[in-house]
Design an enzyme around this catalytic site. Sequence first.
Site, mmCIF file in Angstrom:
data_model
loop_
_atom_site.group_PDB
_atom_site.id
_atom_site.type_symbol
_atom_site.label_atom_id
_atom_site.label_comp_id
_atom_site.label_asym_id
_atom_site.label_seq_id
_atom_site.Cartn_x
_atom_site.Cartn_y
_atom_site.Cartn_z
ATOM 1 N N THR A 86 -15.263 -18.148 29.401
ATOM 2 C CA THR A 86 -14.983 -16.739 29.105
ATOM 3 C C THR A 86 -13.665 -16.303 29.767
ATOM 4 O O THR A 86 -13.146 -16.979 30.663
ATOM 5 C CB THR A 86 -16.103 -15.842 29.678
ATOM 6 O OG1 THR A 86 -16.126 -16.047 31.107
ATOM 7 C CG2 THR A 86 -17.466 -16.178 29.092
ATOM 8 N N GLU B 25 -15.431 -22.152 25.500
ATOM 9 C CA GLU B 25 -14.589 -22.969 26.394
ATOM 10 C C GLU B 25 -14.170 -22.188 27.643
ATOM 11 O O GLU B 25 -13.085 -22.368 28.182
ATOM 12 C CB GLU B 25 -13.408 -23.590 25.641
ATOM 13 C CG GLU B 25 -13.909 -24.536 24.543
ATOM 14 C CD GLU B 25 -13.024 -25.713 24.226
ATOM 15 O OE1 GLU B 25 -12.119 -26.023 25.018
ATOM 16 O OE2 GLU B 25 -13.264 -26.342 23.180
ATOM 17 N N ARG C 46 0.831 -1.208 0.000
ATOM 18 C CA ARG C 46 0.000 0.000 0.000
ATOM 19 C C ARG C 46 0.868 1.260 0.000
ATOM 20 O O ARG C 46 1.694 1.461 0.900
ATOM 21 C CB ARG C 46 -0.903 -0.025 1.246
ATOM 22 C CG ARG C 46 -1.733 1.217 1.459
ATOM 23 C CD ARG C 46 -2.844 1.313 0.470
ATOM 24 N NE ARG C 46 -3.754 2.406 0.794
ATOM 25 C CZ ARG C 46 -4.610 2.921 -0.072
ATOM 26 N NH1 ARG C 46 -4.676 2.439 -1.307
ATOM 27 N NH2 ARG C 46 -5.402 3.900 0.283
ATOM 28 N N GLU D 85 -13.416 -14.057 31.860
ATOM 29 C CA GLU D 85 -13.723 -13.849 33.286
ATOM 30 C C GLU D 85 -13.584 -15.188 34.040
ATOM 31 O O GLU D 85 -13.033 -15.238 35.143
ATOM 32 C CB GLU D 85 -15.142 -13.284 33.434
ATOM 33 C CG GLU D 85 -15.316 -11.858 32.898
ATOM 34 C CD GLU D 85 -15.298 -11.743 31.365
ATOM 35 O OE1 GLU D 85 -15.530 -12.759 30.669
ATOM 36 O OE2 GLU D 85 -15.041 -10.627 30.871
HETATM 37 N N1 CAA Z 1 -9.972 -30.564 36.972
HETATM 38 C C1 CAA Z 1 -10.422 -31.455 37.902
HETATM 39 N N2 CAA Z 1 -11.313 -31.133 38.897
HETATM 40 C C2 CAA Z 1 -11.765 -29.863 38.895
HETATM 41 C C3 CAA Z 1 -11.356 -28.893 37.974
HETATM 42 C C4 CAA Z 1 -10.406 -29.285 36.982
HETATM 43 N N3 CAA Z 1 -9.953 -28.429 36.084
HETATM 44 N N4 CAA Z 1 -11.984 -27.741 38.236
HETATM 45 C C5 CAA Z 1 -12.769 -27.942 39.307
HETATM 46 N N5 CAA Z 1 -12.643 -29.237 39.714
HETATM 47 C C6 CAA Z 1 -13.281 -29.871 40.863
HETATM 48 C C7 CAA Z 1 -12.984 -29.082 42.138
HETATM 49 O O1 CAA Z 1 -11.742 -29.466 42.717
HETATM 50 C C8 CAA Z 1 -14.158 -29.445 43.024
HETATM 51 O O2 CAA Z 1 -13.914 -30.738 43.558
HETATM 52 P P1 CAA Z 1 -14.306 -31.080 45.111
HETATM 53 O O3 CAA Z 1 -15.787 -30.897 45.203
HETATM 54 O O4 CAA Z 1 -13.868 -32.501 45.259
HETATM 55 O O5 CAA Z 1 -13.552 -30.110 45.953
HETATM 56 C C9 CAA Z 1 -15.317 -29.562 42.007
HETATM 57 O O6 CAA Z 1 -14.694 -29.810 40.720
HETATM 58 C C10 CAA Z 1 -16.158 -28.319 41.911
HETATM 59 O O7 CAA Z 1 -15.292 -27.245 41.620
HETATM 60 P P2 CAA Z 1 -15.699 -25.727 41.830
HETATM 61 O O8 CAA Z 1 -16.292 -25.562 43.214
HETATM 62 O O9 CAA Z 1 -14.534 -24.863 41.488
HETATM 63 O O10 CAA Z 1 -16.891 -25.567 40.767
HETATM 64 P P3 CAA Z 1 -17.768 -24.293 40.366
HETATM 65 O O11 CAA Z 1 -19.167 -24.712 40.211
HETATM 66 O O12 CAA Z 1 -17.455 -23.139 41.250
HETATM 67 O O13 CAA Z 1 -17.252 -23.973 38.856
HETATM 68 C C11 CAA Z 1 -15.846 -23.042 37.145
HETATM 69 C C12 CAA Z 1 -15.946 -23.731 38.529
HETATM 70 C C13 CAA Z 1 -14.356 -22.873 36.900
HETATM 71 C C14 CAA Z 1 -16.523 -21.694 37.136
HETATM 72 C C15 CAA Z 1 -16.456 -23.981 36.067
HETATM 73 O O14 CAA Z 1 -17.858 -24.064 36.205
HETATM 74 C C16 CAA Z 1 -16.154 -23.518 34.654
HETATM 75 O O15 CAA Z 1 -15.067 -23.808 34.115
HETATM 76 N N6 CAA Z 1 -17.103 -22.833 33.990
HETATM 77 C C17 CAA Z 1 -16.992 -22.516 32.565
HETATM 78 C C18 CAA Z 1 -17.603 -23.621 31.738
HETATM 79 C C19 CAA Z 1 -17.145 -23.578 30.320
HETATM 80 O O16 CAA Z 1 -15.966 -23.436 30.014
HETATM 81 N N7 CAA Z 1 -18.080 -23.765 29.391
HETATM 82 C C20 CAA Z 1 -17.816 -23.859 28.010
HETATM 83 C C21 CAA Z 1 -18.414 -25.110 27.480
HETATM 84 S S1 CAA Z 1 -17.847 -25.797 25.972
HETATM 85 C C22 CAA Z 1 -18.162 -24.730 24.702
HETATM 86 O O17 CAA Z 1 -17.908 -23.601 24.845
HETATM 87 C C23 CAA Z 1 -18.745 -25.190 23.392
HETATM 88 C C24 CAA Z 1 -18.061 -26.265 22.666
HETATM 89 O O18 CAA Z 1 -18.658 -26.942 21.835
HETATM 90 C C25 CAA Z 1 -16.656 -26.535 22.878
#
Ligand code: CAA
Length: 383
Positions: A364, A362, A267, A366
Amino acid sequence: MNFDLNENQKMFRDMVRDFATQEIAPIAHQMDVESAMPDGLIAKMKDNGFFGLSFPEKYGGLGVDTLTYSLVVEELARASAGVCVMITVHNSVGSYPLAMFGNEEVKEKILPRMAAGEIAAFCVSEANAGSDAAAIATTAARDGDEYVLDGSKMWVTNGARAQFFVVLARTPGTTGHDDIHALLVERDAPGLRVAKEEDKMGLRASDTCVLELDGVRVPAENLLGKEGDGFKIAMTGLDSGRIGIGAQSVGVAQAAMDAAVKYAKQRQQFGQAISKFQGLRWTIADMATQIEAARQLVLSAAAMKDNSQRYTAQASMAKLFASEMVNQVVGKALQMHGGYGYTKDYPVERFYRDARVFTIYEGTSEIQRVVISNHILKDTRRS
Ligand code: CAA
């Protein structure tokens, strides 16, 4: 960490780069415009083993390590983020839960089919369960040797083409994390149907669906892990998936920078190529630095996974940094194109739309910050 690639890793990356340059990039624009992916391209990707990239060789896969996988994802994303997401979802959240937690008999039966190209999808999100993944309402009721699934899933990447679905569902009447189960469901199960295909802003070559499950019967052997393991299985799958989204972000950012550099050299304004202006040169330097920093974070998370270290926080850091980075880079690349960048005559417009979802799906940005800060605050060495 040392990321010097060995000869095999370089050869594999270069093979995928050649494939993506010859077979994907030339039709990326057309796929975007038509919101379609030709069967011929999918067949070629099957022949090249792209659907079994990360699967162990004993199940018919190529068994590449996560570092190599990340480089492959980057190359695919440089050519088409839509094609890339089909491959990454299949190789991570779509199949990883089975590979990690499935019983041996089911793995031997299904993984070779997935590796050969029968596509896999992941169904966790629902209308009222997005970031709060444990809020799912879809139920799995045990009935003899089967589970009966009822509910509706959203944002199912690959939903229109998939043969296999990893579905998260809970025991009826429960609300806890430990009442969630992960089940492998086949497409032909009566009661499973695609209710809607989303009309998205970007990633238009890839399909994203609403899935309805109405009394779908699944053999109990298709339970992944144990009853109640579903939430942790989903989180483990997302850990691996987030490395892929980080790599995808790097690939699109690289493509956007390459396009901007090419444009800036051609450009002419004020009597010279605009690449001669210091303002643009500094922008290019910033883009290149941001891309390289993100790439290193992705490779570092990948290497931790390959070394069997806990990599949850690093995967989230890679996904957070790379997905935010690519949105800055595509914005700068579009700005460098001026008005032309706002048209479909230049690919940067597609990169801009494609990248927008990377800070959303997968998990946000946040949510990645929640995962990272939880990890830091739980680290007893820091208290
Ligand atoms: N690996 C193993 N265990 C895990 C873990 C991990 N990464 N993360 C949490 N856990 C376990 C915790 O240790 C806990 O175990 P205990 O009860 O034995 O202590 C249990 O899981 C519950 O954990 P949290 O209390 O932390 O759970 P939460 O309800 O507060 O949620 C969160 C945590 C990180 C917010 C989770 O809900 C999350 O990642 N949310 C986002 C979801 C997401 O990414 N969605 C996208 C879906 S896919 C898509 O986008 C479309 C597609 O087609 C691909």
